[in-house]
Design a protein around this motif. Structure first.
Motif, PDB file in Angstrom:
ATOM      1  N   GLY A  83      -3.180   6.145 -10.091  1.00  0.00           N
ATOM      2  CA  GLY A  83      -2.210   6.328  -9.019  1.00  0.00           C
ATOM      3  C   GLY A  83      -2.837   5.989  -7.685  1.00  0.00           C
ATOM      4  N   LEU A  84      -2.069   6.186  -6.629  1.00  0.00           N
ATOM      5  CA  LEU A  84      -2.558   5.864  -5.291  1.00  0.00           C
ATOM      6  C   LEU A  84      -3.144   7.055  -4.550  1.00  0.00           C
ATOM      7  CD1 LEU A  84       0.324   3.480  -4.150  1.00  0.00           C
ATOM      8  CD2 LEU A  84      -1.926   2.873  -5.085  1.00  0.00           C
ATOM      9  N   ASP A  85      -2.997   8.248  -5.106  1.00  0.00           N
ATOM     10  CA  ASP A  85      -3.461   9.468  -4.438  1.00  0.00           C
ATOM     11  C   ASP A  85      -4.694  10.015  -5.148  1.00  0.00           C
ATOM     12  OD1 ASP A  85      -3.860  11.895  -3.205  1.00  0.00           O
ATOM     13  OD2 ASP A  85      -1.891  12.714  -3.704  1.00  0.00           O
ATOM     14  N   PRO A  86      -5.879   9.828  -4.563  1.00  0.00           N
ATOM     15  CA  PRO A  86      -7.087  10.316  -5.220  1.00  0.00           C
ATOM     16  C   PRO A  86      -7.169  11.845  -5.266  1.00  0.00           C
ATOM     17  CG  PRO A  86      -7.620   9.433  -3.061  1.00  0.00           C
ATOM     18  CD  PRO A  86      -6.169   9.139  -3.309  1.00  0.00           C
ATOM     19  N   GLY A  97      -4.358  14.672 -11.477  1.00  0.00           N
ATOM     20  CA  GLY A  97      -4.564  13.761 -12.602  1.00  0.00           C
ATOM     21  C   GLY A  97      -5.197  12.441 -12.217  1.00  0.00           C
ATOM     22  N   ALA A  98      -5.742  12.342 -11.000  1.00  0.00           N
ATOM     23  CA  ALA A  98      -6.313  11.078 -10.531  1.00  0.00           C
ATOM     24  C   ALA A  98      -7.490  10.658 -11.402  1.00  0.00           C
ATOM     25  CB  ALA A  98      -6.755  11.211  -9.076  1.00  0.00           C
ATOM     26  N   LYS A  99      -7.428   9.417 -11.874  1.00  0.00           N
ATOM     27  CA  LYS A  99      -8.489   8.876 -12.728  1.00  0.00           C
ATOM     28  C   LYS A  99      -8.786   7.444 -12.329  1.00  0.00           C
ATOM     29  CE  LYS A  99      -7.168  11.257 -17.031  1.00  0.00           C
ATOM     30  NZ  LYS A  99      -6.035  12.025 -16.590  1.00  0.00           N
ATOM     31  N   ILE A 100     -10.021   7.053 -12.534  1.00  0.00           N
ATOM     32  CA  ILE A 100     -10.397   5.651 -12.440  1.00  0.00           C
ATOM     33  C   ILE A 100     -10.259   5.096 -13.852  1.00  0.00           C
ATOM     34  CG2 ILE A 100     -12.225   3.997 -11.928  1.00  0.00           C
ATOM     35  CD1 ILE A 100     -13.331   6.110  -9.934  1.00  0.00           C
ATOM     36  N   LEU A 101      -9.392   4.100 -14.015  1.00  0.00           N
ATOM     37  CA  LEU A 101      -9.124   3.542 -15.336  1.00  0.00           C
ATOM     38  C   LEU A 101     -10.160   2.489 -15.724  1.00  0.00           C
ATOM     39  CD1 LEU A 101      -5.256   3.112 -15.013  1.00  0.00           C
ATOM     40  CD2 LEU A 101      -6.540   5.119 -15.803  1.00  0.00           C
ATOM     41  N   THR A 102     -10.428   1.579 -14.803  1.00  0.00           N
ATOM     42  CA  THR A 102     -11.435   0.549 -15.048  1.00  0.00           C
ATOM     43  C   THR A 102     -12.181   0.245 -13.757  1.00  0.00           C
ATOM     44  OG1 THR A 102      -9.948  -1.299 -14.540  1.00  0.00           O
ATOM     45  CG2 THR A 102     -10.070  -0.597 -16.855  1.00  0.00           C
ATOM     46  N   LYS A 161     -11.578  -0.637   0.826  1.00  0.00           N
ATOM     47  CA  LYS A 161     -11.577   0.680   1.490  1.00  0.00           C
ATOM     48  C   LYS A 161     -10.838   1.703   0.620  1.00  0.00           C
ATOM     49  CE  LYS A 161      -7.634  -0.265   4.540  1.00  0.00           C
ATOM     50  NZ  LYS A 161      -7.203  -1.522   3.972  1.00  0.00           N
ATOM     51  N   PHE A 162      -9.790   1.258  -0.081  1.00  0.00           N
ATOM     52  CA  PHE A 162      -9.089   2.146  -1.014  1.00  0.00           C
ATOM     53  C   PHE A 162     -10.020   2.545  -2.159  1.00  0.00           C
ATOM     54  CE2 PHE A 162      -6.914   2.555  -5.092  1.00  0.00           C
ATOM     55  CZ  PHE A 162      -6.088   3.634  -4.842  1.00  0.00           C
ATOM     56  N   ASP A 163     -10.708   1.578  -2.739  1.00  0.00           N
ATOM     57  CA  ASP A 163     -11.612   1.843  -3.859  1.00  0.00           C
ATOM     58  C   ASP A 163     -12.716   2.810  -3.445  1.00  0.00           C
ATOM     59  OD1 ASP A 163     -10.086  -0.465  -4.327  1.00  0.00           O
ATOM     60  OD2 ASP A 163     -11.535  -1.244  -5.747  1.00  0.00           O
ATOM     61  N   THR A 164     -13.254   2.575  -2.251  1.00  0.00           N
ATOM     62  CA  THR A 164     -14.333   3.424  -1.746  1.00  0.00           C
ATOM     63  C   THR A 164     -13.864   4.875  -1.599  1.00  0.00           C
ATOM     64  OG1 THR A 164     -15.240   1.528  -0.550  1.00  0.00           O
ATOM     65  CG2 THR A 164     -15.978   3.698   0.146  1.00  0.00           C
ATOM     66  N   LEU A 165     -12.694   5.060  -1.025  1.00  0.00           N
ATOM     67  CA  LEU A 165     -12.146   6.413  -0.859  1.00  0.00           C
ATOM     68  C   LEU A 165     -11.872   7.049  -2.221  1.00  0.00           C
ATOM     69  CD1 LEU A 165     -10.963   8.717   0.900  1.00  0.00           C
ATOM     70  CD2 LEU A 165      -8.755   7.526   0.738  1.00  0.00           C
ATOM     71  N   TYR A 166     -11.262   6.306  -3.114  1.00  0.00           N
ATOM     72  CA  TYR A 166     -10.897   6.845  -4.431  1.00  0.00           C
ATOM     73  C   TYR A 166     -12.150   7.287  -5.194  1.00  0.00           C
ATOM     74  CZ  TYR A 166      -7.305   7.389  -8.030  1.00  0.00           C
ATOM     75  OH  TYR A 166      -6.396   7.898  -8.921  1.00  0.00           O
ATOM     76  N   ILE A 167     -13.173   6.445  -5.177  1.00  0.00           N
ATOM     77  CA  ILE A 167     -14.430   6.783  -5.871  1.00  0.00           C
ATOM     78  C   ILE A 167     -15.075   8.006  -5.239  1.00  0.00           C
ATOM     79  CG2 ILE A 167     -16.801   5.971  -6.257  1.00  0.00           C
ATOM     80  CD1 ILE A 167     -15.556   3.168  -6.752  1.00  0.00           C
TER      81      ILE A 167
END
Length: 190
Positions: A68-71, A75-80, A130-136
């Motif tokens: 999803g878009l909300d880290p 249920g937020a998960k990194i899929l790949t 920047k999205f990936d960095t925040l999510y991680i």
């Protein structure tokens, strides 16, 4: 207006190449070639080998797919996590979550790639990274750095032009010769 001069110049160059008989491969051919360069990692040993290759690079591309878009969602998960090199000859896809995935333990896989993402000697390049960095950071408590965002480059280059910042527009404008522009049209066929 003057903001569109760069877009018109790129288009004129494409038209010139076509007039000289230079055409990109068909979308189907381009996708087949791209598929040959994408490696979906199947074992932890393959992840270890991938990390060894990527640790030798000064710049790597990096992208994540998420649930999803909300880290901050429960249920937020990194899929790949996908990686590539400047040479562009191989891209790796590391699966971290899928309901049917049983090839390896995703937590062990994450432990193998996390040091690579945190390695401050390797520049991580990505579109909207920047999205990936925040999510991680939120989901995995890992600071990925240093990073450079190609979407911000497009903002700078195409300042004031609406609709010119997405990856699809970038492929069409700057990687026309790959034949991958318009790949989303094939998705409708699936």
């Amino acid at each position: 207006g003057p903001d569109y001069l760069a877009v018109l110049t790129r288009d004129a160059r494409k038209v010139n190449r076509i007039c000289q008989g230079e055409f990109p491969p068909s979308l189907e051919e381009a996708l087949e070639e791209a598929k040959q360069q994408i490696h979906i990692v199947q074992t932890l040993e393959e992840i270890e080998a991938m990390v060894v290759v990527l640790e030798q690079e000064k710049v790597i591309s990096c992208d994540i797919e998420t649930s999803g878009l909300d880290p901050w969602d429960d249920g937020a998960k990194i899929l790949t996590v996908q990686f590539g090199t400047e040479r562009g000859d191989t891209a790796w896809v590391v699966t971290l979550w899928h309901r049917d995935w049983d090839k390896y333990d995703p937590d062990e896989a994450w432990n193998l790639i996390a040091p690579l993402l945190a390695n401050e000697n390797i520049l991580k390049l990505g579109h909207n990274i920047k999205f990936d960095t925040l999510y991680i950071w939120v989901v995995k408590n890992l600071k990925m750095s240093p990073v450079e965002d190609t979407m911000l480059y497009l903002h700078s280059m195409n300042s004031g032009i609406q609709g010119e910042y997405g990856l699809k527009a970038a492929v069409s404008d700057y990687l026309w010769e790959t034949g991958l522009a318009g790949y989303e049209d094939l998705l409708k066929l699936v």
